[in-house]
Design a protein around this motif. Structure first.
Motif, mmCIF file in Angstrom:
data_model
loop_
_atom_site.group_PDB
_atom_site.id
_atom_site.type_symbol
_atom_site.label_atom_id
_atom_site.label_comp_id
_atom_site.label_asym_id
_atom_site.label_seq_id
_atom_site.Cartn_x
_atom_site.Cartn_y
_atom_site.Cartn_z
ATOM 1 N N CYS A 93 1.225 -0.869 -0.127
ATOM 2 C CA CYS A 93 -0.004 0.169 -0.139
ATOM 3 C C CYS A 93 1.186 1.017 0.056
ATOM 4 O O CYS A 93 0.404 2.067 -0.897
ATOM 5 N N ASP A 125 -6.474 1.665 4.097
ATOM 6 C CA ASP A 125 -7.002 0.682 4.919
ATOM 7 C C ASP A 125 -5.246 -0.274 4.344
ATOM 8 O O ASP A 125 -4.427 0.173 3.251
ATOM 9 N N ASP A 136 -4.592 -2.677 3.627
ATOM 10 C CA ASP A 136 -4.928 -4.303 2.951
ATOM 11 C C ASP A 136 -5.283 -3.591 1.223
ATOM 12 O O ASP A 136 -5.320 -4.289 0.740
ATOM 13 N N THR A 137 -5.299 -2.354 1.492
ATOM 14 C CA THR A 137 -5.410 -1.660 -0.199
ATOM 15 C C THR A 137 -4.001 -1.804 -1.407
ATOM 16 O O THR A 137 -2.871 -1.429 -1.139
ATOM 17 N N ASN A 139 -17.688 1.782 2.600
ATOM 18 C CA ASN A 139 -16.642 1.496 1.991
ATOM 19 C C ASN A 139 -15.369 2.364 2.872
ATOM 20 O O ASN A 139 -14.746 2.675 1.787
ATOM 21 N N GLN A 150 -12.245 1.363 3.621
ATOM 22 C CA GLN A 150 -10.970 0.769 2.772
ATOM 23 C C GLN A 150 -10.640 1.942 1.942
ATOM 24 O O GLN A 150 -9.031 2.333 1.393
ATOM 25 N N CYS A 151 -11.951 3.356 1.737
ATOM 26 C CA CYS A 151 -10.840 4.141 0.899
ATOM 27 C C CYS A 151 -12.043 4.804 0.703
ATOM 28 O O CYS A 151 -13.084 4.659 0.418
ATOM 29 N N ASP A 154 -17.171 2.592 9.365
ATOM 30 C CA ASP A 154 -17.356 3.097 7.578
ATOM 31 C C ASP A 154 -19.148 3.935 7.820
ATOM 32 O O ASP A 154 -19.092 4.686 6.812
ATOM 33 N N VAL A 162 -8.376 -5.051 -2.847
ATOM 34 C CA VAL A 162 -7.905 -4.542 -1.124
ATOM 35 C C VAL A 162 -7.905 -6.298 -1.356
ATOM 36 O O VAL A 162 -8.622 -7.058 -2.047
ATOM 37 N N MET A 171 -8.208 -8.695 1.590
ATOM 38 C CA MET A 171 -8.683 -8.333 3.184
ATOM 39 C C MET A 171 -8.467 -9.307 3.842
ATOM 40 O O MET A 171 -8.264 -9.354 5.488
#
Length: 425
Positions: free
Chosen positions: A75, A143, A145-146, A211, A213-214, A238, A263, A265
């Motif tokens: 990432c 995140d 893990d992205t 979401n 994650q972003c 989120d 991602v 995850m």
């Protein structure tokens, strides 16, 4: 028992299944008018234009991280190479591994997280500290893990001309057949409950999804409303943030961005079952009535047709619903970086997925990354956004207060919390 309906004997379960099927059909139909995916501009990098019309300025990327040494490297390597990004901040949330060391070696600015205050979930606390430390007009949170592609941050910043808060949907990396099958089955339940990503018309605040994650927003506006304090005690952070800010008048967007973000995850099907199954019921941000309705839709339209087919007793409605599920399976292939047989096999796991969602709804888990949090309904996440005892000196809270009523995020405030168009400036 049965009843007469226009000369036909209709069983109550069949009537309920038909009603659920209509609800799913209406939600799926929104896909015909959904907004186009987020895409990178092919020409000049945002760092060379900096136009107010684009809603841009310097972009800070904030990554909350707790024991992410094994995942954060890819990432950081990607986002540090993005010419649109002015700075990358990693908030080390009490890691016991080499997360902070690796982030610093790669070139990120590392913020050592302060001790977690009572009533806060770790991610929200880390994000709040990261936003306060950022210097950019626009903040994009990622995140660990992205895997962002070049242009993601700039595209998100440009989209803030239309939105006050933006989250995006990625492509998922699921390598094993079992992992991919279970993941795709869970993903299908989200579509059945809320429709496809990028609806042309925004949903009601209490049905908004997101979401985390972003996420992208203007830093000044987020600090002024103290958004992360509003949802400090929520595990489903989120969706809680999106619903709280949508209720306060913010324009909240959720766009497809699979071409710009991947991602990874989970590492196994067992982890998908344990972790994603834990969060997808959205229990701490959804009223009991909607929880029951969402579970009914999943059981009646996804799980029941598979169970009846396995028993050799499908009805015509079951067969129609199975056909719809197969069509959705084909559409979901685009949500995976390397779609394989697991996506095609995913409908067979829909009964197990419905069971997991029911289990997580009835027996929610509030443990994450070695921390156990009190139930939000007992007071976590319901305190005032001011006077939190956090030890920060931002002085940005506006007196807005987030409460949890019947399990849903609501907002009480004085002046309207919607950010002005000049918030980034």
């Amino acid at each position: 028992m049965s009843r007469r309906f226009r000369g036909m004997r209709v069983r109550p379960l069949t009537a309920l299944q038909a009603a659920a099927a209509v609800a799913v059909a209406v939600r799926l139909a929104r896909g015909r008018t959904r907004l186009p995916p987020l895409s990178a501009a092919p020409e000049t990098p945002l760092s060379e234009t900096r136009t107010e019309a684009a809603g841009a300025g310097e972009i800070s990327v904030v990554i909350p991280a707790r024991d992410e040494e094994h995942r954060i490297g890819a990432c950081l390597t990607a986002v540090l190479a993005d010419p649109d990004v002015a700075e990358v901040i990693v908030v080390d949330d009490g890691s016991s591994d080499g997360t902070a060391r690796l982030a610093a070696e790669l070139g990120a600015k590392v913020v050592t997280g302060a001790p977690l205050p009572p009533g806060w979930v770790g991610k929200q606390w880390a994000l709040r500290q990261g936003v306060e430390a950022a210097r950019g007009d626009v903040v994009v949170t990622l995140d660990a893990d992205t895997r962002p592609a070049p242009g993601l941050a700039g595209a998100a910043a440009r989209a803030l001309e239309r939105y006050d808060l933006l989250t995006v949907g990625p492509r998922f990396v699921c390598d094993g057949t079992a992992e991919q099958a279970l993941h795709a089955s869970f993903l299908a339940t989200l579509v059945y409950r809320f429709g496809p990503i990028g609806p042309a018309a925004p949903p009601a605040p209490h049905r908004t999804v997101a979401n985390g994650q972003c996420t992208a927003f203007r830093r000044t506006a987020m600090l002024e409303t103290d958004g992360f304090a509003r949802i400090r005690g929520h595990m489903t952070d989120d969706v809680a943030l999106a619903r709280s800010l949508a209720a306060a008048g913010w324009r909240v967007g959720f766009l497809e961005a699979g071409g710009l973000l991947e991602v990874d995850m989970h590492e196994s099907a067992a982890e998908v079952w344990r972790e994603w199954g834990r969060s997808l019921p959205l229990r701490d941000v959804t009223s009991p009535g909607w929880q029951a309705a969402d579970l009914a839709v999943v059981w009646l339209t996804a799980a029941l047709p598979v169970i009846r087919l396995a028993a050799g007793r499908p009805t015509r409605l079951d067969l129609a619903l199975l056909a719809v599920r197969l069509l959705l399976t084909g559409a979901l292939r685009g949500s995976y970086a390397r779609p394989g047989p697991g996506v095609l096999l995913s409908p067979l796991l829909d009964p197990l997925t419905a069971l997991r969602l029911t289990q997580a709804t009835l027996r929610p888990v509030r443990t994450w990354r070695g921390r156990t949090y009190p139930d939000a309904a007992t007071g976590a996440g319901t305190a005032s956004a001011t006077g939190t005892g956090t030890g920060t000196d931002s002085g940005t809270a506006t007196g807005a207060r987030e409460t949890t009523t019947a399990g849903e995020v609501t907002t009480e405030s004085g002046p309207p919390a919607r950010p002005g168009r000049s918030a980034a400036r």
